[in-house]
Design a protein around this motif. Structure first.
Motif, PDB file in Angstrom:
ATOM      1  N   GLY A   1      30.461 -75.286  41.984  1.00 36.14           N
ATOM      2  CA  GLY A   1      30.690 -76.688  41.651  1.00 36.14           C
ATOM      3  C   GLY A   1      31.678 -77.335  42.598  1.00 36.14           C
ATOM      4  N   LEU A   2      31.745 -76.817  43.820  1.00 39.18           N
ATOM      5  CA  LEU A   2      32.758 -77.271  44.774  1.00 39.18           C
ATOM      6  C   LEU A   2      32.184 -78.181  45.847  1.00 39.18           C
ATOM      7  CD1 LEU A   2      34.599 -73.853  45.338  1.00 39.18           C
ATOM      8  CD2 LEU A   2      35.205 -75.681  43.733  1.00 39.18           C
ATOM      9  N   THR A   3      32.952 -79.203  46.188  1.00 38.31           N
ATOM     10  CA  THR A   3      32.628 -80.073  47.313  1.00 38.31           C
ATOM     11  C   THR A   3      33.535 -79.689  48.478  1.00 38.31           C
ATOM     12  OG1 THR A   3      34.196 -81.712  46.461  1.00 38.31           O
ATOM     13  CG2 THR A   3      31.867 -81.978  45.854  1.00 38.31           C
ATOM     14  N   PRO A   4      33.148 -79.986  49.713  1.00 41.34           N
ATOM     15  CA  PRO A   4      33.921 -79.552  50.886  1.00 41.34           C
ATOM     16  C   PRO A   4      35.386 -79.969  50.887  1.00 41.34           C
ATOM     17  CG  PRO A   4      31.751 -80.285  51.565  1.00 41.34           C
ATOM     18  CD  PRO A   4      31.873 -80.619  50.105  1.00 41.34           C
TER      19      PRO A   4
ATOM     20  N   GLY B   1      23.834 -71.797  54.000  1.00 36.44           N
ATOM     21  CA  GLY B   1      23.813 -70.988  52.791  1.00 36.44           C
ATOM     22  C   GLY B   1      25.139 -70.993  52.050  1.00 36.44           C
ATOM     23  N   THR B   2      26.241 -70.894  52.794  1.00 37.76           N
ATOM     24  CA  THR B   2      27.559 -70.859  52.157  1.00 37.76           C
ATOM     25  C   THR B   2      27.854 -72.151  51.418  1.00 37.76           C
ATOM     26  OG1 THR B   2      28.345 -69.423  53.959  1.00 37.76           O
ATOM     27  CG2 THR B   2      30.012 -70.393  52.531  1.00 37.76           C
ATOM     28  N   LEU B   3      27.556 -73.274  52.049  1.00 39.17           N
ATOM     29  CA  LEU B   3      27.810 -74.561  51.403  1.00 39.17           C
ATOM     30  C   LEU B   3      26.964 -74.728  50.149  1.00 39.17           C
ATOM     31  CD1 LEU B   3      28.103 -76.955  54.495  1.00 39.17           C
ATOM     32  CD2 LEU B   3      29.927 -75.803  53.231  1.00 39.17           C
ATOM     33  N   LYS B   4      25.722 -74.232  50.193  1.00 44.59           N
ATOM     34  CA  LYS B   4      24.855 -74.290  49.016  1.00 44.59           C
ATOM     35  C   LYS B   4      25.441 -73.472  47.872  1.00 44.59           C
ATOM     36  CE  LYS B   4      21.094 -76.760  49.819  1.00 44.59           C
ATOM     37  NZ  LYS B   4      20.791 -77.938  48.969  1.00 44.59           N
ATOM     38  N   ILE B   5      25.892 -72.264  48.173  1.00 41.08           N
ATOM     39  CA  ILE B   5      26.443 -71.375  47.151  1.00 41.08           C
ATOM     40  C   ILE B   5      27.709 -71.961  46.541  1.00 41.08           C
ATOM     41  CG2 ILE B   5      27.593 -69.137  46.830  1.00 41.08           C
ATOM     42  CD1 ILE B   5      25.505 -68.001  48.828  1.00 41.08           C
ATOM     43  N   LEU B   6      28.582 -72.489  47.398  1.00 41.90           N
ATOM     44  CA  LEU B   6      29.829 -73.081  46.904  1.00 41.90           C
ATOM     45  C   LEU B   6      29.548 -74.300  46.023  1.00 41.90           C
ATOM     46  CD1 LEU B   6      32.000 -72.859  50.141  1.00 41.90           C
ATOM     47  CD2 LEU B   6      32.336 -71.550  48.035  1.00 41.90           C
ATOM     48  N   GLU B   7      28.527 -75.059  46.391  1.00 49.44           N
ATOM     49  CA  GLU B   7      28.192 -76.261  45.626  1.00 49.44           C
ATOM     50  C   GLU B   7      27.507 -75.923  44.306  1.00 49.44           C
ATOM     51  OE1 GLU B   7      25.026 -80.009  45.875  1.00 49.44           O
ATOM     52  OE2 GLU B   7      25.396 -78.774  47.660  1.00 49.44           O
ATOM     53  N   ILE B   8      26.476 -75.074  44.369  1.00 48.55           N
ATOM     54  CA  ILE B   8      25.668 -74.804  43.177  1.00 48.55           C
ATOM     55  C   ILE B   8      26.370 -73.875  42.197  1.00 48.55           C
ATOM     56  CG2 ILE B   8      23.495 -73.794  42.359  1.00 48.55           C
ATOM     57  CD1 ILE B   8      22.240 -74.706  45.038  1.00 48.55           C
ATOM     58  N   LEU B   9      26.976 -72.814  42.709  1.00 47.68           N
ATOM     59  CA  LEU B   9      27.594 -71.825  41.815  1.00 47.68           C
ATOM     60  C   LEU B   9      29.068 -72.096  41.532  1.00 47.68           C
ATOM     61  CD1 LEU B   9      25.967 -68.489  43.045  1.00 47.68           C
ATOM     62  CD2 LEU B   9      25.204 -70.089  41.269  1.00 47.68           C
TER      63      LEU B   9
ATOM     64  N   SER C   1      44.462 -63.181  47.884  1.00 46.66           N
ATOM     65  CA  SER C   1      44.058 -64.564  47.610  1.00 46.66           C
ATOM     66  C   SER C   1      43.881 -64.844  46.128  1.00 46.66           C
ATOM     67  CB  SER C   1      42.754 -64.883  48.337  1.00 46.66           C
ATOM     68  OG  SER C   1      41.668 -64.165  47.747  1.00 46.66           O
ATOM     69  N   GLY C   2      43.578 -63.796  45.356  1.00 38.83           N
ATOM     70  CA  GLY C   2      43.340 -63.980  43.923  1.00 38.83           C
ATOM     71  C   GLY C   2      41.960 -64.537  43.612  1.00 38.83           C
ATOM     72  N   ILE C   3      41.088 -64.576  44.598  1.00 40.12           N
ATOM     73  CA  ILE C   3      39.724 -65.083  44.395  1.00 40.12           C
ATOM     74  C   ILE C   3      38.871 -64.005  43.731  1.00 40.12           C
ATOM     75  CG2 ILE C   3      37.629 -65.925  45.530  1.00 40.12           C
ATOM     76  CD1 ILE C   3      39.407 -66.999  47.791  1.00 40.12           C
ATOM     77  N   ASN C   4      38.320 -64.325  42.556  1.00 35.67           N
ATOM     78  CA  ASN C   4      37.477 -63.372  41.836  1.00 35.67           C
ATOM     79  C   ASN C   4      36.080 -63.920  41.540  1.00 35.67           C
ATOM     80  OD1 ASN C   4      39.446 -61.163  41.381  1.00 35.67           O
ATOM     81  ND2 ASN C   4      40.538 -62.735  40.197  1.00 35.67           N
ATOM     82  N   SER C   5      35.885 -65.204  41.844  1.00 38.59           N
ATOM     83  CA  SER C   5      34.582 -65.826  41.609  1.00 38.59           C
ATOM     84  C   SER C   5      34.412 -66.947  42.622  1.00 38.59           C
ATOM     85  CB  SER C   5      34.494 -66.388  40.188  1.00 38.59           C
ATOM     86  OG  SER C   5      35.402 -67.466  40.033  1.00 38.59           O
ATOM     87  N   ILE C   6      33.197 -67.497  42.697  1.00 44.11           N
ATOM     88  CA  ILE C   6      32.927 -68.574  43.649  1.00 44.11           C
ATOM     89  C   ILE C   6      33.799 -69.796  43.366  1.00 44.11           C
ATOM     90  CG2 ILE C   6      31.174 -70.130  44.568  1.00 44.11           C
ATOM     91  CD1 ILE C   6      30.762 -67.229  45.351  1.00 44.11           C
TER      92      ILE C   6
ATOM     93  N   VAL D   1      40.663 -55.878  50.789  1.00 43.49           N
ATOM     94  CA  VAL D   1      39.616 -56.881  50.559  1.00 43.49           C
ATOM     95  C   VAL D   1      38.613 -56.382  49.520  1.00 43.49           C
ATOM     96  CG1 VAL D   1      39.780 -57.868  52.881  1.00 43.49           C
ATOM     97  CG2 VAL D   1      38.182 -55.982  52.446  1.00 43.49           C
ATOM     98  N   LYS D   2      37.791 -57.297  49.043  1.00 46.86           N
ATOM     99  CA  LYS D   2      36.687 -56.947  48.145  1.00 46.86           C
ATOM    100  C   LYS D   2      35.534 -57.911  48.409  1.00 46.86           C
ATOM    101  CE  LYS D   2      38.712 -59.667  44.375  1.00 46.86           C
ATOM    102  NZ  LYS D   2      39.356 -59.585  43.033  1.00 46.86           N
ATOM    103  N   MET D   3      34.348 -57.549  47.919  1.00 49.70           N
ATOM    104  CA  MET D   3      33.165 -58.399  48.083  1.00 49.70           C
ATOM    105  C   MET D   3      32.761 -58.936  46.724  1.00 49.70           C
ATOM    106  SD  MET D   3      29.464 -57.452  49.831  1.00 49.70           S
ATOM    107  CE  MET D   3      30.237 -56.941  51.366  1.00 49.70           C
ATOM    108  N   LEU D   4      32.532 -60.249  46.652  1.00 50.23           N
ATOM    109  CA  LEU D   4      32.161 -60.864  45.386  1.00 50.23           C
ATOM    110  C   LEU D   4      30.730 -60.499  45.008  1.00 50.23           C
ATOM    111  CD1 LEU D   4      33.658 -64.478  45.615  1.00 50.23           C
ATOM    112  CD2 LEU D   4      34.708 -62.382  44.723  1.00 50.23           C
TER     113      LEU D   4
END
Length: 347
Positions: free
Chosen positions: A182-185, A172-180, A147-152, A231-234
């Protein structure tokens, strides 16, 4: 003569009736009647504990507790069973509607339910009561290497399982995505799968990431790390943790130790919230007292059944929890054991 004949027949009949009565007696031969009435069987007390996805921590631990209660309190009529569910929010709603007697949930959501905040703004549950704190729920955000995902923030444009609808994981997931991040759904594709289903979807190339917010180790996370999918864990930086805690103070900082999962060689710093066991204020005091007492009196018998139970100790029963009142049955047990209860948690 006739009188004697009739008397003889009467004596024979009396002897036969006496013999018949002796044979039909419920008392064993040679024993005197006890004169005691057997004690009536205790009235059945059915206890349902609502949990979460079968691939998480709530369900297996709920099953362990239900089995313990049924075994140790069965002579008092207790019949306990664990039920899988959508998670924290659904569990609290089921307690409110008396569809269950106990429910596991993220501790902070119990507070929001009581005060009518966040997800409970239109569904206040003032009668929610704490029984005991449990283990920390760690956010374990697993992503595929492809996926190339390395950060939130990198989750933008990708698919991620945010947890079952109405679960603490979703919150919790939506909070993390929003606060860290800066993502909206609308900036990512959110899926609402159980943990096991999400793990399978990642292995099939149908999902880029998943968050398993649970006690460790988590079976679905073990499954994806043991699979052929890379896989990896952020990991969260100290700065990210400080930013999250500033807006969501219920979060703490935790570590997923290297070696816990196959191929996870280094420690991963993450965040988490303590989970708790809740009930309704209307629950029977004696029942809650006995359930709480049994859980801790026989802790050594169950602690080896799941690693998350190592964090569940009597000393930590009321530590790190929001100011939600305890149920009087739990209070009685803690006071018997000399546990100091914060004033804001007294019923």
């Amino acid at each position: 003569m006739k009188f004697k004949k009739h008397l003889s027949l009467l004596l024979v009949l009396l002897l036969l009736m006496s013999a018949f009565a002796g044979c039909s007696s419920s008392e064993p031969a040679g024993e005197e009647p006890s004169g005691e009435t057997p004690a009536p069987a205790p009235e059945k007390q059915f206890v349902t504990i609502v949990t979460g996805s079968t691939g998480g921590t709530y369900y297996p631990v709920g099953t362990i507790l239900a089995t313990l209660w049924s075994e140790k309190l069965g002579d008092q009529g207790v019949v306990a069973a664990a039920q899988s569910s959508g998670g924290s929010i659904e569990n609290l709603n089921m307690l409110k509607s008396d569809e269950a007697q106990l429910g596991i949930a993220v501790a902070s959501l119990g507070y929001f339910a009581m005060t009518g905040e966040e997800n409970f703004a239109d569904n206040k549950f003032e009668d929610v009561r704490l029984v005991t704190g449990l283990w920390p729920e760690l956010s374990q955000i697993v992503v595929t290497e492809a996926s190339g995902i390395n950060s939130i923030s990198d989750v933008a444009g990708h698919s991620i399982n945010v947890g079952g609808a109405g679960s603490g994981t979703e919150y919790g997931t939506l909070k993390i995505l929003e606060i860290l991040g800066g993502l909206t759904p609308d900036q990512y594709r959110a899926e609402h799968l159980g943990y096991s289903e999400a793990s399978s979807a990642m292995q099939n190339g149908q999902l880029d990431a998943m968050n398993a917010e649970a006690g460790i180790p988590t079976s679905s996370v073990s499954e994806i790390f043991a699979s052929k999918t890379a896989v990896k864990m952020l990991s969260f930086t100290d700065e990210e943790y400080a930013k999250l805690k500033a807006e969501a103070p219920q979060y703490g900082q935790f570590t997923v130790p290297g070696g816990l999962y196959p191929g996870l060689d280094e420690d991963v710093v993450t965040v988490g919230i303590k989970s708790a066991l809740f009930t309704n204020a209307s629950a029977d005091e004696e029942l809650i007292y006995n359930l709480t007492k049994t859980m801790y009196e026989y802790h050594e018998e169950i602690v080896g059944s799941h690693q998350a139970l190592e964090s569940v100790t009597l000393e930590n029963a009321v530590v790190g929890l929001p100011p939600v009142p305890l149920h009087p049955g739990a209070v009685r047990y803690y006071q018997e054991k000399g546990i100091e209860i914060p004033a804001e948690m007294m019923p």
